[in-house]
Design an enzyme around this catalytic site. Structure first.
Site, short mmCIF file in Angstrom:
data_model
loop_
_atom_site.label_atom_id
_atom_site.label_comp_id
_atom_site.label_asym_id
_atom_site.label_seq_id
_atom_site.Cartn_x
_atom_site.Cartn_y
_atom_site.Cartn_z
N ARG A 4 7.33 4.19 -8.42
CA ARG A 4 7.21 3.24 -8.31
C ARG A 4 5.83 2.50 -7.78
NH1 ARG A 4 4.82 4.75 -4.19
NH2 ARG A 4 5.31 2.56 -3.07
N GLY A 5 5.85 2.19 -7.52
CA GLY A 5 4.29 1.08 -6.99
C GLY A 5 3.86 0.69 -8.57
N ALA A 6 3.03 -0.35 -8.47
CA ALA A 6 2.60 -1.72 -9.24
C ALA A 6 2.30 -1.11 -9.98
CB ALA A 6 2.44 -2.70 -8.98
N ARG A 11 11.66 -4.18 -14.29
CA ARG A 11 11.51 -4.56 -12.74
C ARG A 11 10.74 -5.84 -13.15
NH1 ARG A 11 10.08 -0.98 -7.68
NH2 ARG A 11 10.81 -2.75 -6.82
N GLN A 47 9.54 4.39 1.41
CA GLN A 47 7.86 4.48 0.84
C GLN A 47 7.40 5.36 2.07
OE1 GLN A 47 9.75 2.05 0.33
NE2 GLN A 47 9.91 0.77 -1.65
N ASP A 50 1.48 -6.14 -5.57
CA ASP A 50 2.45 -6.19 -6.79
C ASP A 50 1.91 -6.91 -7.52
OD1 ASP A 50 4.57 -5.10 -4.47
OD2 ASP A 50 4.87 -4.03 -6.15
N ASN A 54 3.63 -8.49 -1.90
CA ASN A 54 4.00 -7.37 -1.90
C ASN A 54 4.84 -6.32 -0.76
OD1 ASN A 54 2.92 -4.45 -1.59
ND2 ASN A 54 2.22 -4.39 0.29
N LYS A 55 5.17 -5.22 -1.18
CA LYS A 55 6.58 -5.13 -0.99
C LYS A 55 7.38 -5.76 1.29
CE LYS A 55 8.88 -2.25 -1.88
NZ LYS A 55 9.96 -2.77 -2.57
O1 MRU Z 1 9.12 -1.38 -5.07
P1 MRU Z 1 7.71 -0.77 -4.76
O2 MRU Z 1 7.83 0.90 -4.24
O3 MRU Z 1 7.61 -0.27 -6.42
O4 MRU Z 1 7.21 -0.93 -3.85
C1 MRU Z 1 5.91 -0.63 -4.39
C2 MRU Z 1 4.70 -1.72 -3.68
O5 MRU Z 1 4.80 -2.76 -2.94
C3 MRU Z 1 3.02 -1.06 -2.70
O6 MRU Z 1 2.86 -1.62 -1.80
C4 MRU Z 1 2.59 -1.94 -4.29
O7 MRU Z 1 3.12 -1.31 -5.91
C5 MRU Z 1 1.00 -1.67 -4.18
S1 MRU Z 1 0.84 0.39 -4.49
C6 MRU Z 1 -1.14 0.47 -5.10
#
Ligand code: MRU
Length: 338
Positions: A52-54, A89, A188, A229, A239-240
């Site tokens: 996970r993470g963009a 996703r 996270q 993201d 973002n999250k």
């Molecule tokens: O649902 P996730 O864990 O994939 O969400 C990730 C985030 O929101 C991060 O802050 C974002 O992807 C930036 S990661 C460098």
């Protein structure tokens, strides 16, 4: 302290032709690597947040296309595999961006596709290091940085975006400390940000998601630094879930709100944040922790996985191309030509 090996959560075993992913569902209790051989397995790992993470899902997606090619998939099957992975996703534009980049090489053959995936990985880590160098000077000496979710090495090819700024500041001798929001419901912050910073010897304190306002009111936080993201052309930042609330709090308390993201997260084709598709995940993920029910059986729950912070609340966006501030839409247009 002996320096640890840099953390790189997404890799490829060239000899065995397998995608390797550090399983982020299991951290911090267990460090286990998944070895994947098909696009379906990679899409599933993205969907279930094993990776996970963009930026990290972009790299995993590229390897997912490459592994199919290396295992002899026909061009038709490769196109189908690409579609499957790209739709795992909806919110992080890095996923579609990486698959589109691979699709442009589809006719070039398996070796070229694997080389392209390696290049996507290497460029992402280089971008993170460059963002660190550009963004670290924004952090005052001894800054107490609040971050949300995990925008660290685990969310990228390595080094991290928001946590890349922290790492670069620490490497430059700035004794920065971090507050990590736990980030319900996948944790996270508590599980991943705390784990990777502790591993690198960077001081980190975990907060529950509602604590930031109080600590800001008491003067215990210097600034907020988060990843993203997807960033719209007008500078709105997705973002999250929970990030927007932090931006409002930061503005109320006169604190800077910084975003660090590679250019692959900037989506100039999306005019404004309201146009960004926001992933809705299952209510079950909200009402259960490790399988145990924490709310009455059958109660409705919501899980929008992301939110949008309006550009007006963002102090600056750090990308590897430069730092956008002031009129973010104009600054992003300028960086697009850089
Ligand atoms: O649902 P996730 O864990 O994939 O969400 C990730 C985030 O929101 C991060 O802050 C974002 O992807 C930036 S990661 C460098």
């Amino acid at each position: 302290m002996t320096p640890r090996e840099p953390l790189r959560p997404v890799g490829y075993d060239d000899a065995a032709d397998r995608v390797r992913l550090l399983d982020q569902r299991k951290l911090p209790a267990v460090e286990t690597w998944l070895e994947l051989e098909t696009a379906e397995q990679v899409a599933d790992a993205i969907r279930t947040l094993a990776v996970r993470g963009a930026p990290a899902i972009g790299v995993a997606a590229a390897y997912g296309v490459a592994v199919e090619a290396r295992r002899g998939a026909s061009p038709e099957r490769l196109r189908e595999a690409s579609r499957l992975i790209a739709s795992a996703r909806p919110t992080a534009v890095n996923l579609a961006w990486a698959v589109a980049r691979m699709s442009r090489r589809l006719e070039a053959g398996p070796a070229a596709l694997l080389a392209e995936a390696h290049a996507i990985r290497d460029e992402d880590e280089a971008s993170c290091r460059r963002m660190g160098a550009l963004g670290a000077p924004l952090l005052p000496r001894g800054a107490r940085v609040l971050t949300h979710c995990n925008a660290g090495a685990l969310a990228t090819a390595g080094y991290g975006t928001a946590l890349g700024l922290v790492r670069a500041a620490v490497e430059a001798g700035n004794p920065v400390t971090v507050f990590a929001d736990e980030t319900r419901p996948f944790f996270q912050g508590a599980r991943l940000t705390a784990w990777e910073l502790q591993r690198d010897g960077i001081p980190v304190t975990v907060l529950t998601d509602g604590m930031a306002g109080w600590l800001m009111q008491r003067g215990e936080i210097s600034c907020v630094v988060v990843g993203s993201d997807r960033i719209a052309a007008n500078g709105d930042v997705c973002n999250k879930i929970g990030t927007y609330a932090l931006a409002v709090l930061a503005r109320h308390h006169g604190l800077p709100f910084y975003v660090a993201a590679p250019w692959s997260t900037v989506d100039l084709a999306t005019a404004r944040g309201a146009d960004i598709p926001i992933e809705e995940r299952g209510a079950d993920e909200v009402v259960r922790i490790n399988g145990a029910l924490i709310a009455p059986e059958g109660v409705p729950a919501r899980y929008p996985a992301f939110d949008v912070t309006p550009a007006a609340l963002v102090t600056a966006i750090v990308t590897e191309r430069g730092v956008a501030d002031g009129d973010l839409a104009a600054a992003l247009r300028r960086l697009a030509g850089a």
